[in-house]
Enzyme design. Sequence first.
Site, PDB file in Angstrom:
ATOM      1  N   TYR A 144       0.845  -1.202   0.000  1.00  0.00           N
ATOM      2  CA  TYR A 144       0.000   0.000   0.000  1.00  0.00           C
ATOM      3  C   TYR A 144       0.878   1.249   0.000  1.00  0.00           C
ATOM      4  CZ  TYR A 144      -3.772   3.152   1.603  1.00  0.00           C
ATOM      5  OH  TYR A 144      -4.696   4.180   1.733  1.00  0.00           O
ATOM      6  N   GLU A 146       4.160   1.800  -0.588  1.00  0.00           N
ATOM      7  CA  GLU A 146       5.042   2.026  -1.738  1.00  0.00           C
ATOM      8  C   GLU A 146       4.229   2.187  -3.031  1.00  0.00           C
ATOM      9  OE1 GLU A 146       7.875   2.963  -1.175  1.00  0.00           O
ATOM     10  OE2 GLU A 146       8.950   1.743   0.278  1.00  0.00           O
ATOM     11  N   ARG A 185     -10.852  -1.420   9.918  1.00  0.00           N
ATOM     12  CA  ARG A 185     -10.245  -0.191  10.417  1.00  0.00           C
ATOM     13  C   ARG A 185     -10.788   0.109  11.810  1.00  0.00           C
ATOM     14  NH1 ARG A 185     -10.258   3.502   5.066  1.00  0.00           N
ATOM     15  NH2 ARG A 185     -11.998   2.135   4.485  1.00  0.00           N
ATOM     16  N   GLN A 208      -0.533   3.905  20.819  1.00  0.00           N
ATOM     17  CA  GLN A 208      -0.299   4.484  19.477  1.00  0.00           C
ATOM     18  C   GLN A 208      -1.391   5.511  19.190  1.00  0.00           C
ATOM     19  OE1 GLN A 208      -1.538   1.444  20.043  1.00  0.00           O
ATOM     20  NE2 GLN A 208      -2.437   0.464  18.250  1.00  0.00           N
ATOM     21  N   THR A 209      -1.058   6.519  18.398  1.00  0.00           N
ATOM     22  CA  THR A 209      -2.040   7.588  18.156  1.00  0.00           C
ATOM     23  C   THR A 209      -2.440   7.669  16.683  1.00  0.00           C
ATOM     24  OG1 THR A 209      -0.439   9.328  17.645  1.00  0.00           O
ATOM     25  CG2 THR A 209      -0.962   8.982  19.988  1.00  0.00           C
ATOM     26  N   ARG A 210      -3.634   8.211  16.470  1.00  0.00           N
ATOM     27  CA  ARG A 210      -4.105   8.572  15.133  1.00  0.00           C
ATOM     28  C   ARG A 210      -4.906   9.869  15.284  1.00  0.00           C
ATOM     29  NH1 ARG A 210      -1.148   4.914  14.298  1.00  0.00           N
ATOM     30  NH2 ARG A 210      -1.378   3.152  12.865  1.00  0.00           N
ATOM     31  N   PRO A 273       2.291   2.193  12.559  1.00  0.00           N
ATOM     32  CA  PRO A 273       2.862   3.482  12.979  1.00  0.00           C
ATOM     33  C   PRO A 273       2.503   3.841  14.417  1.00  0.00           C
ATOM     34  CG  PRO A 273       1.925   3.648  10.783  1.00  0.00           C
ATOM     35  CD  PRO A 273       1.515   2.312  11.326  1.00  0.00           C
ATOM     36  N   GLN A 275       2.697   6.929  15.883  1.00  0.00           N
ATOM     37  CA  GLN A 275       1.973   8.197  16.034  1.00  0.00           C
ATOM     38  C   GLN A 275       1.673   8.788  14.659  1.00  0.00           C
ATOM     39  OE1 GLN A 275       4.570  10.805  18.221  1.00  0.00           O
ATOM     40  NE2 GLN A 275       6.183  10.713  16.697  1.00  0.00           N
TER      41      GLN A 275
HETATM   42  P1  NAD Z   1     -12.718   1.832   0.195  1.00  0.00           P
HETATM   43  O1  NAD Z   1     -12.049   0.517   0.243  1.00  0.00           O
HETATM   44  O2  NAD Z   1     -14.058   1.971   0.826  1.00  0.00           O
HETATM   45  O3  NAD Z   1     -12.834   2.386  -1.309  1.00  0.00           O
HETATM   46  C1  NAD Z   1     -11.974   2.010  -2.340  1.00  0.00           C
HETATM   47  C2  NAD Z   1     -12.828   1.768  -3.575  1.00  0.00           C
HETATM   48  O4  NAD Z   1     -11.959   1.428  -4.673  1.00  0.00           O
HETATM   49  C3  NAD Z   1     -13.787   0.591  -3.403  1.00  0.00           C
HETATM   50  O5  NAD Z   1     -15.062   0.933  -3.888  1.00  0.00           O
HETATM   51  C4  NAD Z   1     -13.155  -0.516  -4.241  1.00  0.00           C
HETATM   52  O6  NAD Z   1     -14.086  -1.451  -4.719  1.00  0.00           O
HETATM   53  C5  NAD Z   1     -12.493   0.294  -5.342  1.00  0.00           C
HETATM   54  N1  NAD Z   1     -11.375  -0.419  -5.980  1.00  0.00           N
HETATM   55  C6  NAD Z   1     -10.361  -1.088  -5.376  1.00  0.00           C
HETATM   56  N2  NAD Z   1      -9.537  -1.601  -6.308  1.00  0.00           N
HETATM   57  C7  NAD Z   1     -10.033  -1.221  -7.527  1.00  0.00           C
HETATM   58  C8  NAD Z   1      -9.645  -1.460  -8.856  1.00  0.00           C
HETATM   59  N3  NAD Z   1      -8.542  -2.181  -9.158  1.00  0.00           N
HETATM   60  N4  NAD Z   1     -10.393  -0.942  -9.855  1.00  0.00           N
HETATM   61  C9  NAD Z   1     -11.516  -0.214  -9.586  1.00  0.00           C
HETATM   62  N5  NAD Z   1     -11.946   0.021  -8.335  1.00  0.00           N
HETATM   63  C10 NAD Z   1     -11.210  -0.474  -7.316  1.00  0.00           C
HETATM   64  O7  NAD Z   1     -11.684   2.869   0.864  1.00  0.00           O
HETATM   65  P2  NAD Z   1     -11.822   4.424   1.160  1.00  0.00           P
HETATM   66  O8  NAD Z   1     -11.546   4.607   2.593  1.00  0.00           O
HETATM   67  O9  NAD Z   1     -13.064   4.958   0.570  1.00  0.00           O
HETATM   68  O10 NAD Z   1     -10.554   4.981   0.366  1.00  0.00           O
HETATM   69  C11 NAD Z   1     -10.662   5.651  -0.880  1.00  0.00           C
HETATM   70  C12 NAD Z   1      -9.296   6.174  -1.285  1.00  0.00           C
HETATM   71  O11 NAD Z   1      -8.803   7.092  -0.299  1.00  0.00           O
HETATM   72  C13 NAD Z   1      -8.237   5.089  -1.439  1.00  0.00           C
HETATM   73  O12 NAD Z   1      -7.427   5.387  -2.543  1.00  0.00           O
HETATM   74  C14 NAD Z   1      -7.440   5.201  -0.163  1.00  0.00           C
HETATM   75  O13 NAD Z   1      -6.114   4.768  -0.335  1.00  0.00           O
HETATM   76  C15 NAD Z   1      -7.515   6.694   0.123  1.00  0.00           C
HETATM   77  N6  NAD Z   1      -7.307   6.954   1.560  1.00  0.00           N
HETATM   78  C16 NAD Z   1      -8.289   6.661   2.475  1.00  0.00           C
HETATM   79  C17 NAD Z   1      -8.057   6.914   3.818  1.00  0.00           C
HETATM   80  C18 NAD Z   1      -9.094   6.641   4.875  1.00  0.00           C
HETATM   81  O14 NAD Z   1      -8.823   6.861   6.061  1.00  0.00           O
HETATM   82  N7  NAD Z   1     -10.293   6.220   4.578  1.00  0.00           N
HETATM   83  C19 NAD Z   1      -6.819   7.426   4.245  1.00  0.00           C
HETATM   84  C20 NAD Z   1      -5.847   7.681   3.265  1.00  0.00           C
HETATM   85  C21 NAD Z   1      -6.109   7.463   1.940  1.00  0.00           C
HETATM   86  N1  UDP Z   2      -6.419  -0.973  15.694  1.00  0.00           N
HETATM   87  C1  UDP Z   2      -6.789  -1.557  16.899  1.00  0.00           C
HETATM   88  N2  UDP Z   2      -7.855  -2.403  16.894  1.00  0.00           N
HETATM   89  C2  UDP Z   2      -8.579  -2.681  15.787  1.00  0.00           C
HETATM   90  C3  UDP Z   2      -8.201  -2.068  14.553  1.00  0.00           C
HETATM   91  C4  UDP Z   2      -7.105  -1.235  14.550  1.00  0.00           C
HETATM   92  O1  UDP Z   2      -6.179  -1.319  17.948  1.00  0.00           O
HETATM   93  O2  UDP Z   2      -9.550  -3.452  15.877  1.00  0.00           O
HETATM   94  C5  UDP Z   2      -5.277  -0.039  15.688  1.00  0.00           C
HETATM   95  C6  UDP Z   2      -4.215  -0.327  14.638  1.00  0.00           C
HETATM   96  O3  UDP Z   2      -3.264  -1.248  15.150  1.00  0.00           O
HETATM   97  C7  UDP Z   2      -3.628   1.048  14.418  1.00  0.00           C
HETATM   98  C8  UDP Z   2      -4.818   1.995  14.614  1.00  0.00           C
HETATM   99  O4  UDP Z   2      -5.778   1.253  15.357  1.00  0.00           O
HETATM  100  O5  UDP Z   2      -2.659   1.347  15.393  1.00  0.00           O
HETATM  101  C9  UDP Z   2      -5.442   2.471  13.298  1.00  0.00           C
HETATM  102  O6  UDP Z   2      -5.697   1.343  12.505  1.00  0.00           O
HETATM  103  P1  UDP Z   2      -6.450   1.419  11.106  1.00  0.00           P
HETATM  104  O7  UDP Z   2      -6.370   0.066  10.493  1.00  0.00           O
HETATM  105  O8  UDP Z   2      -7.788   2.027  11.287  1.00  0.00           O
HETATM  106  O9  UDP Z   2      -5.611   2.485  10.255  1.00  0.00           O
HETATM  107  P2  UDP Z   2      -4.044   2.701   9.950  1.00  0.00           P
HETATM  108  O10 UDP Z   2      -3.223   1.794  10.820  1.00  0.00           O
HETATM  109  O11 UDP Z   2      -3.896   2.380   8.514  1.00  0.00           O
HETATM  110  O12 UDP Z   2      -3.832   4.114  10.295  1.00  0.00           O
END
Ligand code: NAD
Ligand code: UDP
Length: 313
Positions: A144, A146, A185, A208-210, A273, A275
């Site tokens: 993811y 890279e 998530r 850990q923080t978000r 991560p 933080q």
């Molecule tokens: P999501 O998984 O709900 O949405 C991703 C969508 O892309 C889905 O509808 C999935 O079916 C579609 N998809 C996946 N692979 C595909 C492919 N090869 N061809 C066509 N469609 C495809 O996730 P989201 O949270 O809505 O994320 C949307 C975008 O935002 C992503 O690019 C994600 O990396 C980025 N993003 C999200 C977050 C977050 O916290 N939600 C954070 C950082 C970046």
């Molecule tokens: N996490 C957790 N319990 C869960 C799901 C996630 O403690 O059931 C933690 C996870 O290890 C991370 C943080 O919550 O530290 C955020 O995780 P998420 O998968 O939502 O997003 P990302 O790690 O990609 O920021």
Amino acid sequence: MKKILVTGGAGFIGSHLCEKLLQTGNEVVCLDNYFTGSKTNIVHLLDNPYFELVRHDVTMPYFVEVDEIYNLACPASPIHYQYNSIKTIKTSVMGAINMLGLAKRIKAKVLQASTSEVYGDPIIHPQTEEYWGNVNPIGPRSCYDEGKRCAESLFVNYNFQNNVRIKIIRIFNTYGPRMHPNDGRVVSNFIVQALKGEDITIYGDGSQTRSFQYVDDLIEGMMRMMNTPDSFTGPVNIGNPNEFTILSLAEKVLEMTNSKSKIIHLPLPADDPIQRQPDISIAKKELDGWEPVIQLEEGLAKTINYFKILLKK
Ligand code: NAD
Ligand code: UDP
């Protein structure tokens, strides 16, 4: 009326974006392969004559005449992006090449949904856009992280070499209605566990923080970014700078759901991560004073309501 392509439009964020773009008077083509997205997320838009749904995979070329492209297609939850890690890399990299090639051909503007994951497990805190990150290139999150870093590189190079009009946003943890209940998530996991009376699974000690952003704030930032002058390409952080430990998030969810669920601790996944907090100075300056307006309690209340209704169905 602008014609706009949204890849990943049937996903969590994509469905909110399609909805808002239609509300603001645009024509929307929503492209998705339904890997993590679902028709239920956009079924309420299907009656709108300005909305079109296309089943397609971004790893394959796609042609359509539009003015703008929002490239969101990519699974975002660690469980889903690690399910088929090679496909995740292909989606980010080939998806970016296909959307940039399309933008070049039709002279469209294209926005990349990048991520705070490009900073990896950050040493600089809060994260500014000039920080290059601390990513393990061979770890379980690398497909993811890279993939998204390579996509950013493709975007800037199509801009330098071919004058494609690009925008890069780095999205920090975003939550809200239409997250998949099993997407793994943290916000959706904790809410669903609390509502079902199941154990709340904290990975590690929960220190850990978000920094959690409500989806409406992201959509506003994203659309403002698309409308900035061509000279501003980003990257720009879009997130809520209010930072919480995962333990405090669990406690807040328990309190707000009145749940009797118990907190249990499971092993911390590799390369998780420690933080994360966005520095949003550039967003505030370049996006017309944009900043998040929905804080955690308000956003959690809306999300808890959504899952309450969903779980009753
Ligand atoms: P999501 O998984 O709900 O949405 C991703 C969508 O892309 C889905 O509808 C999935 O079916 C579609 N998809 C996946 N692979 C595909 C492919 N090869 N061809 C066509 N469609 C495809 O996730 P989201 O949270 O809505 O994320 C949307 C975008 O935002 C992503 O690019 C994600 O990396 C980025 N993003 C999200 C977050 C977050 O916290 N939600 C954070 C950082 C970046
Ligand atoms: N996490 C957790 N319990 C869960 C799901 C996630 O403690 O059931 C933690 C996870 O290890 C991370 C943080 O919550 O530290 C955020 O995780 P998420 O998968 O939502 O997003 P990302 O790690 O990609 O920021």
